[in-house]
Every structure is written in structure tokens, then in C-alpha cells.
Design a protein around this motif. Structure first.
Motif, PDB file in Angstrom:
ATOM      1  N   ILE A   1       0.846  -1.206   0.000  1.00  0.00           N
ATOM      2  CA  ILE A   1       0.000   0.000   0.000  1.00  0.00           C
ATOM      3  C   ILE A   1       0.877   1.250   0.000  1.00  0.00           C
ATOM      4  CG2 ILE A   1      -1.644   1.362   1.394  1.00  0.00           C
ATOM      5  CD1 ILE A   1      -2.646  -1.311   2.593  1.00  0.00           C
ATOM      6  N   ILE A   2       0.503   2.220  -0.815  1.00  0.00           N
ATOM      7  CA  ILE A   2       0.989   3.587  -0.639  1.00  0.00           C
ATOM      8  C   ILE A   2      -0.189   4.376  -0.087  1.00  0.00           C
ATOM      9  CG2 ILE A   2       1.711   5.714  -1.810  1.00  0.00           C
ATOM     10  CD1 ILE A   2       3.203   3.927  -3.841  1.00  0.00           C
ATOM     11  N   ASP A   3       0.011   5.033   1.048  1.00  0.00           N
ATOM     12  CA  ASP A   3      -1.034   5.901   1.603  1.00  0.00           C
ATOM     13  C   ASP A   3      -0.794   7.313   1.059  1.00  0.00           C
ATOM     14  OD1 ASP A   3      -2.761   7.499   3.009  1.00  0.00           O
ATOM     15  OD2 ASP A   3      -2.216   6.731   4.996  1.00  0.00           O
ATOM     16  N   PRO A   4      -1.603   7.748   0.070  1.00  0.00           N
ATOM     17  CA  PRO A   4      -1.316   9.002  -0.618  1.00  0.00           C
ATOM     18  C   PRO A   4      -1.995  10.220  -0.001  1.00  0.00           C
ATOM     19  CG  PRO A   4      -3.102   7.908  -1.736  1.00  0.00           C
ATOM     20  CD  PRO A   4      -2.776   7.075  -0.518  1.00  0.00           C
ATOM     21  N   HIS A   5      -2.439  10.091   1.257  1.00  0.00           N
ATOM     22  CA  HIS A   5      -3.151  11.237   1.837  1.00  0.00           C
ATOM     23  C   HIS A   5      -3.206  11.129   3.351  1.00  0.00           C
ATOM     24  CE1 HIS A   5      -6.117  14.589   0.981  1.00  0.00           C
ATOM     25  NE2 HIS A   5      -6.210  14.443   2.301  1.00  0.00           N
TER      26      HIS A   5
END
Length: 343
Positions: A34-38
Motif C-alpha cells: 500500500i501507498i497511503d497518498p493522503h
């Protein structure tokens, strides 16, 4: 607009650690990257949310490879020229990221940074963008301008921006500078403002735009009790804007009180199954309209922590995508964010 708004204020869901601690879950699909973009950082808001808080959340069972910090009015400079004060946020985030990433070798915290610049300065915003790029040390990716405003209510105690900011010619003159710097734009606006965002996006096809928080279909004020009508209007506006291939959307933010889900008012925090049931129609609609390659899941922490913990949030998303292919999940959880923010 005066500081003391005459509008009724919709209180936000506050973070209550003892309340959240009543319910814990094991992470589902713990190996899914996962990339957490926020996410945000805060000295005081939401009880404070700094490096140790963020690291505790991202290491709570899900495989968070990296994160993107999003503008929130944090750590602005308290002196110097007014337009350059938001650069203090980028400076402080770079410091926090350096320390946080030295403490652990798991998640690359704040691998991307999205800051604020007053685009209504027009061409004069160029110096602010250049200062952010320099302060960001290779991490600076884009600008977010808070446009979420409504004539009937105010959400939280933030100063609401003027209505119709995306249509303002000075704002657009400033917006035109983003492409020169290779920067993207995050839009934080309500579903009632999506047509104005579509108009802005049409005028600037070279600037990647991402709609934060699924475009915020409102569930409060005059929209309370009209969920089906709002859903239909929100969906139609998304279908219209999705015709523009440079517009993306973030899947999340539904833990905010402005959506009108009452989970934060309960005695016990919600389970991921309960959240998935409430949020699924919205998330699935976004994915149907934009496709996985233009959708990215977001935590919106610590704001959404007013409704649930980080483990429970990502479990809810994983329940919603349970029937999807490995390829679709790769885009939704990682690759769309990596592409959009050039990580």
C-alpha cells in the motif's frame, strides 16, 4: 467573509483514543503493498499527530510502503512575506520525514509532499512554488487549495474559502503556473462544486488533478436525510468529470462528519464490516467510473481517525475490494498513487 461565520457549524469527528481502543482487528491481506497518498501532520489539531503517531499507525499490521503528506495549514512560518509562510509546512514535514525514516526501515514516510500556495496571487505565485520545490528537497509534488465551501453551513472551524474559487480568473492565472513546475493539483471540494472543478480541469489539460475524498457527497445541513438524491447527483457529476483523462480520484475521507455517517456518535467504534457496508456503494461507483488506474485508496489520517483506527480503515477498504483481481488491487492500493505522485 468575517472570521465569525454566521453559518451553522458542522462539528468534525474528534479523535478519542480510549473510544477507538474498544475495538481492534487483525489486518486483512497483510502482505498487500500500500501507498497511503493522503495523510496530515498536526501539532494540536486532532490531539496532535506527529512522527510517532504516524509511525504507530502505519506499522499497525498493513504493509504501508510509503506515504504522501497533504497540506493542512501545519507549521506555517510566523514571519516574513505572507505568501511564503506556507513554505514552513514543507520545511517542517521534510524535517519530520528525515527523523521518522531514520527511526525505522519500513515505511518511507512523506515520500511525497503536497503543500499550499495562494493561487489567487496569479503569476506572482511563481516565487512560492519555487520556494516549495527548494524546501522539499526532491519530495515536493503538488499544491492543494481548499475550496470546500457552502452557503448553508460550515464544516469544522476552518475559515471557509470564498465560493466559486475555481472559477476566479486570478486563481486560474496562478493555477497555470503548476504545469511549468511539473506539479499536480489536489482538489478538496464538495459534490456541489464538482462542475466548477470540471470547468477548471478542462481549461488545464496538462495539469494532473486528483479529487480528494471521493468528491465529498454531502450528508449534512440541507442534504441530511437525502442520501439517494445526493448519490445520484454526485454520480452524474463524477461521470462528467471522469471524461477528462488527467483527472484522478482518492477513495477515502468517508470518516469525516460532513458525509453524514453517524459512526463517530456511537458508544462503540464501528467494525470494518460495518464501514464496508456503508461505504461500498460509493467506492465501487468511483472505481466503475474512473477505473482502477485512476483511483487510489487514502487514509485521510488523522481526520478519519475520528471514526475508526488505521487497521480498521484499511480492513474496510480490503473488504470492499475482496472480489477484485490482484491486478486491480495493485493499482488501487499502490500503483495509481505511485504514478500520480511520481514516487
Amino acid at each position: 467573509m468575517t472570521h465569525h461565520s454566521p453559518l451553522p457549524i458542522i462539528p468534525r469527528a474528534e479523535v478519542r483514543p480510549a473510544w477507538l481502543a474498544q475495538h481492534a482487528e487483525e489486518a486483512l491481506e497483510p502482505s498487500l503493498p500500500i501507498i497511503d497518498p493522503h495523510h496530515h501532520l498536526a501539532d494540536h489539531n486532532w490531539g496532535g499527530y506527529l512522527a510517532e503517531d504516524l509511525l504507530a499507525d502505519v506499522s499497525s499490521g498493513h504493509r504501508i510502503e510509503s506515504t504522501v503528506f497533504i497540506q493542512v495549514g501545519f507549521a506555517y512560518r510566523d514571519s516574513g512575506p505572507e505568501p511564503l509562510r506556507p513554505v514552513g509546512e514543507t520545511e517542517r514535514v521534510v524535517q519530520i520525514a528525515g527523523r521518522a525514516n531514520a527511526l525505522q526501515d519500513g515505511t518511507q514516510v512523506c515520500a511525497g509532499i503536497v503543500g499550499f500556495a495562494e493561487l489567487s496571487l496569479g503569476a506572482g505565485v511563481e516565487d512560492v512554488l519555487a520556494a516549495h520545490m527548494e524546501a522539499g528537497g526532491g519530495r515536493f509534488r503538488g499544491i492543494r487549495c481548499h475550496a470546500a465551501a457552502h452557503e448553508k453551513f460550515q464544516y469544522g472551524v476552518m475559515n471557509a474559502p470564498p465560493l466559486h474559487v475555481y472559477l476566479n480568473p486570478c486563481f486560474r492565472e496562478g493555477f497555470s503556473q503548476l504545469a511549468r513546475f511539473g506539479l499536480s493539483f489536489d482538489s478538496w471540494a464538495y459534490h456541489t462544486q464538482l462542475d466548477e472543478l470540471a470547468d477548471l480541469a478542462k481549461a488545464f489539460p496538462e495539469t494532473p488533478i486528483v479529487i480528494d475524498h471521493i468528491g465529498v457527497p454531502l450528508g449534512v445541513g440541507p442534504y441530511a436525510g437525502h442520501r439517494d438524491a445526493v448519490f445520484a447527483e454526485w454520480k452524474a457529476r463524477l461521470q462528467h468529470i471522469a471524461r477528462l483523462p488527467h483527472v484522478f480520484i482518492k477513495l477515502g475521507g468517508l470518516g469525516m462528519s460532513v458525509f453524514g455517517f453517524p459512526f463517530h456518535e456511537r458508544k462503540q467504534p464501528p467494525t470494518s464490516a460495518e464501514l464496508a457496508q456503508a461505504w461500498k456503494p460509493y467506492i465501487h461507483t468511483c472505481i466503475e467510473i474512473f477505473g482502477p488506474k485512476r483511483c487510489m485508496f487514502e487514509s485521510n489520517f488523522p481526520v478519519d481517525k475520528g471514526t475508526c483506527s488505521y487497521q480498521v480503515l484499511w480492513n474496510a477498504f480490503k473488504r470492499i475490494t475482496a472480489g477484485m483481481s490482484a491486478d486491480e488491487k495493485r493499482w488501487l492500493y499502490r500503483d495509481t498513487a505511485a504514478n500520480f505522485y511520481r514516487l
